[in-house]
Scaffold this motif. Structure first.
Motif, PDB file in Angstrom:
ATOM      1  N   THR A  73      41.030  26.328  39.395  1.00 23.10           N
ATOM      2  CA  THR A  73      41.893  27.269  38.679  1.00 23.10           C
ATOM      3  C   THR A  73      41.324  27.594  37.303  1.00 23.10           C
ATOM      4  O   THR A  73      41.261  28.760  36.895  1.00 23.10           O
ATOM      5  CB  THR A  73      43.308  26.685  38.527  1.00 23.10           C
ATOM      6  OG1 THR A  73      43.838  26.393  39.818  1.00 23.10           O
ATOM      7  CG2 THR A  73      44.223  27.671  37.828  1.00 23.10           C
ATOM      8  N   ALA A  74      40.905  26.565  36.577  1.00 20.46           N
ATOM      9  CA  ALA A  74      40.437  26.775  35.205  1.00 20.46           C
ATOM     10  C   ALA A  74      39.157  27.595  35.156  1.00 20.46           C
ATOM     11  O   ALA A  74      38.981  28.427  34.260  1.00 20.46           O
ATOM     12  CB  ALA A  74      40.222  25.424  34.522  1.00 20.46           C
ATOM     13  N   ASP A  75      38.252  27.397  36.108  1.00 15.20           N
ATOM     14  CA  ASP A  75      37.011  28.174  36.123  1.00 15.20           C
ATOM     15  C   ASP A  75      37.306  29.662  36.306  1.00 15.20           C
ATOM     16  O   ASP A  75      36.710  30.516  35.639  1.00 15.20           O
ATOM     17  CB  ASP A  75      36.084  27.683  37.240  1.00 15.20           C
ATOM     18  CG  ASP A  75      35.396  26.363  36.908  1.00 15.20           C
ATOM     19  OD1 ASP A  75      35.483  25.936  35.737  1.00 15.20           O
ATOM     20  OD2 ASP A  75      34.775  25.772  37.806  1.00 15.20           O
ATOM     21  N   ALA A  80      38.444  35.223  33.701  1.00 17.82           N
ATOM     22  CA  ALA A  80      39.385  36.315  33.454  1.00 17.82           C
ATOM     23  C   ALA A  80      39.647  36.494  31.964  1.00 17.82           C
ATOM     24  O   ALA A  80      39.600  37.611  31.443  1.00 17.82           O
ATOM     25  CB  ALA A  80      40.699  36.049  34.186  1.00 17.82           C
ATOM     26  N   ARG A  81      39.912  35.409  31.278  1.00 14.62           N
ATOM     27  CA  ARG A  81      40.272  35.505  29.859  1.00 14.62           C
ATOM     28  C   ARG A  81      39.076  35.890  29.001  1.00 14.62           C
ATOM     29  O   ARG A  81      39.252  36.381  27.882  1.00 14.62           O
ATOM     30  CB  ARG A  81      40.842  34.169  29.372  1.00 14.62           C
ATOM     31  CG  ARG A  81      42.087  33.676  30.118  1.00 14.62           C
ATOM     32  CD  ARG A  81      43.193  34.695  30.151  1.00 14.62           C
ATOM     33  NE  ARG A  81      44.424  34.141  30.738  1.00 14.62           N
ATOM     34  CZ  ARG A  81      45.464  34.845  31.114  1.00 14.62           C
ATOM     35  NH1 ARG A  81      45.447  36.169  30.983  1.00 14.62           N
ATOM     36  NH2 ARG A  81      46.541  34.270  31.630  1.00 14.62           N
ATOM     37  N   ARG A  82      37.885  35.668  29.511  1.00 17.87           N
ATOM     38  CA  ARG A  82      36.676  36.013  28.774  1.00 17.87           C
ATOM     39  C   ARG A  82      36.393  37.511  28.841  1.00 17.87           C
ATOM     40  O   ARG A  82      35.573  38.039  28.085  1.00 17.87           O
ATOM     41  CB  ARG A  82      35.489  35.223  29.341  1.00 17.87           C
ATOM     42  CG  ARG A  82      34.234  35.257  28.472  1.00 17.87           C
ATOM     43  CD  ARG A  82      33.102  34.533  29.184  1.00 17.87           C
ATOM     44  NE  ARG A  82      33.408  33.119  29.339  1.00 17.87           N
ATOM     45  CZ  ARG A  82      32.890  32.338  30.279  1.00 17.87           C
ATOM     46  NH1 ARG A  82      32.083  32.847  31.192  1.00 17.87           N
ATOM     47  NH2 ARG A  82      33.199  31.053  30.320  1.00 17.87           N
ATOM     48  N   SER A  83      37.058  38.215  29.746  1.00 13.37           N
ATOM     49  CA  SER A  83      36.818  39.636  29.920  1.00 13.37           C
ATOM     50  C   SER A  83      37.132  40.402  28.638  1.00 13.37           C
ATOM     51  O   SER A  83      38.130  40.143  27.960  1.00 13.37           O
ATOM     52  CB  SER A  83      37.693  40.174  31.058  1.00 13.37           C
ATOM     53  OG  SER A  83      37.570  41.569  31.158  1.00 13.37           O
ATOM     54  N   VAL A  84      36.271  41.357  28.313  1.00 16.62           N
ATOM     55  CA  VAL A  84      36.466  42.151  27.093  1.00 16.62           C
ATOM     56  C   VAL A  84      37.209  43.454  27.397  1.00 16.62           C
ATOM     57  O   VAL A  84      37.435  44.259  26.501  1.00 16.62           O
ATOM     58  CB  VAL A  84      35.108  42.472  26.421  1.00 16.62           C
ATOM     59  CG1 VAL A  84      34.435  41.198  25.970  1.00 16.62           C
ATOM     60  CG2 VAL A  84      34.197  43.248  27.372  1.00 16.62           C
ATOM     61  N   GLY A  85      37.586  43.656  28.654  1.00 11.92           N
ATOM     62  CA  GLY A  85      38.237  44.895  29.048  1.00 11.92           C
ATOM     63  C   GLY A  85      39.752  44.798  29.015  1.00 11.92           C
ATOM     64  O   GLY A  85      40.336  43.959  28.329  1.00 11.92           O
ATOM     65  N   ASP A  93      38.229  40.251  37.284  1.00 12.10           N
ATOM     66  CA  ASP A  93      37.307  39.152  37.045  1.00 12.10           C
ATOM     67  C   ASP A  93      37.843  37.845  37.612  1.00 12.10           C
ATOM     68  O   ASP A  93      37.079  36.998  38.088  1.00 12.10           O
ATOM     69  CB  ASP A  93      37.034  38.996  35.552  1.00 12.10           C
ATOM     70  CG  ASP A  93      36.142  40.106  35.008  1.00 12.10           C
ATOM     71  OD1 ASP A  93      35.602  40.886  35.826  1.00 12.10           O
ATOM     72  OD2 ASP A  93      35.987  40.210  33.777  1.00 12.10           O
ATOM     73  N   PHE A  94      39.161  37.662  37.574  1.00 13.55           N
ATOM     74  CA  PHE A  94      39.768  36.475  38.177  1.00 13.55           C
ATOM     75  C   PHE A  94      39.549  36.464  39.684  1.00 13.55           C
ATOM     76  O   PHE A  94      39.159  35.441  40.267  1.00 13.55           O
ATOM     77  CB  PHE A  94      41.266  36.430  37.865  1.00 13.55           C
ATOM     78  CG  PHE A  94      41.974  35.267  38.474  1.00 13.55           C
ATOM     79  CD1 PHE A  94      41.929  34.017  37.866  1.00 13.55           C
ATOM     80  CD2 PHE A  94      42.688  35.406  39.662  1.00 13.55           C
ATOM     81  CE1 PHE A  94      42.584  32.926  38.433  1.00 13.55           C
ATOM     82  CE2 PHE A  94      43.340  34.323  40.230  1.00 13.55           C
ATOM     83  CZ  PHE A  94      43.295  33.079  39.611  1.00 13.55           C
TER      84      PHE A  94
END
Length: 216
Positions: A73-75, A80-85, A93-94
């Motif tokens: 889950t964390a990976d 997802a949270r790293r996405s700049v969009g 991304d998730f």
């Protein structure tokens, strides 16, 4: 042990190395064959140190299951949270993180199957499974809600929960079959398949998640 507990475990690198050694032994020898002695040898420590950290083999094995679930889950969440969009990019991304390495892995799906077989009969495993599933659904809901809102689609908590359950089923099915890699199709299809199917499940315009994506 929830995803939050998994994150606390990562703060102790020694404990993390013992859990990874446990997963490695379970992957190679199964639950019965993953003895304390073998796990200690894999980790390069004494059996006494294992007992110091976990008390018993059952504690060690259940913690390893929680660690595996939390890691998967964390990976994906990190991607997802790293996405700049925007919200669409985060959800996309998730989804893709679950269909690509390191999450897409024959060893990981085999480990998951080994552990989940005990969920029906053992309370400790059932509790971990239930809490991990609850965390995963909550994460999916948080990613789905802004996507629906931006499209003017119903996005009440009940709507998002129903969608999260459906999307989780989609991810699980493709993740299991894709990880096993039976040779019926190329794994490179999976990112497109999961994003296109998610669009249909959520009632999004075609291309909202899949259009122009770059697989990472």
């Amino acid at each position: 042990m929830s995803r939050k507990a998994f994150r606390r475990l990562t703060l102790d690198e020694r404990k993390r190395s013992l859990l990874e050694a446990t997963l490695s032994c379970v992957a190679q020898h199964g639950l019965k064959g993953a003895t304390v002695r073998r796990i200690a040898e894999e980790a390069g420590v004494t059996a006494g140190l294992l007992r110091h950290y976990f008390g018993s083999k059952n504690d060690l094995v259940t913690s390893a299951y929680a660690y595996l679930i939390g890691q998967l889950t964390a990976d994906a969440e990190t991607r997802a949270r790293r996405s700049v969009g925007d919200a669409n990019d985060q959800l996309r991304d998730f989804l893709i993180a679950n269909m690509t390495t390191p999450n897409l892995s024959e060893e990981k799906v085999s480990l998951w199957a080994t552990f989940v077989g005990r969920v029906r009969y053992e309370t400790d495993f059932a509790d971990i499974h239930r809490e991990g599933y609850r965390d995963y659904l909550a994460l999916l809901e948080s990613l789905i809600e802004p996507v629906l809102a931006a499209q003017g689609l119903p996005h009440a908590s009940t709507d998002c929960r129903r969608h999260a359950i459906a999307v989780n089923g989609l991810i699980d099915g493709l993740w299991m079959e894709g990880s096993l890699n039976a040779g019926l199709y190329s794994r490179t299809l999976l990112p497109d398949l999961v994003t296109e199917a998610c669009e249909r499940l959520l009632g999004l315009p075609q291309g909202s998640l899949s259009g122009g994506q770059q697989h990472k």
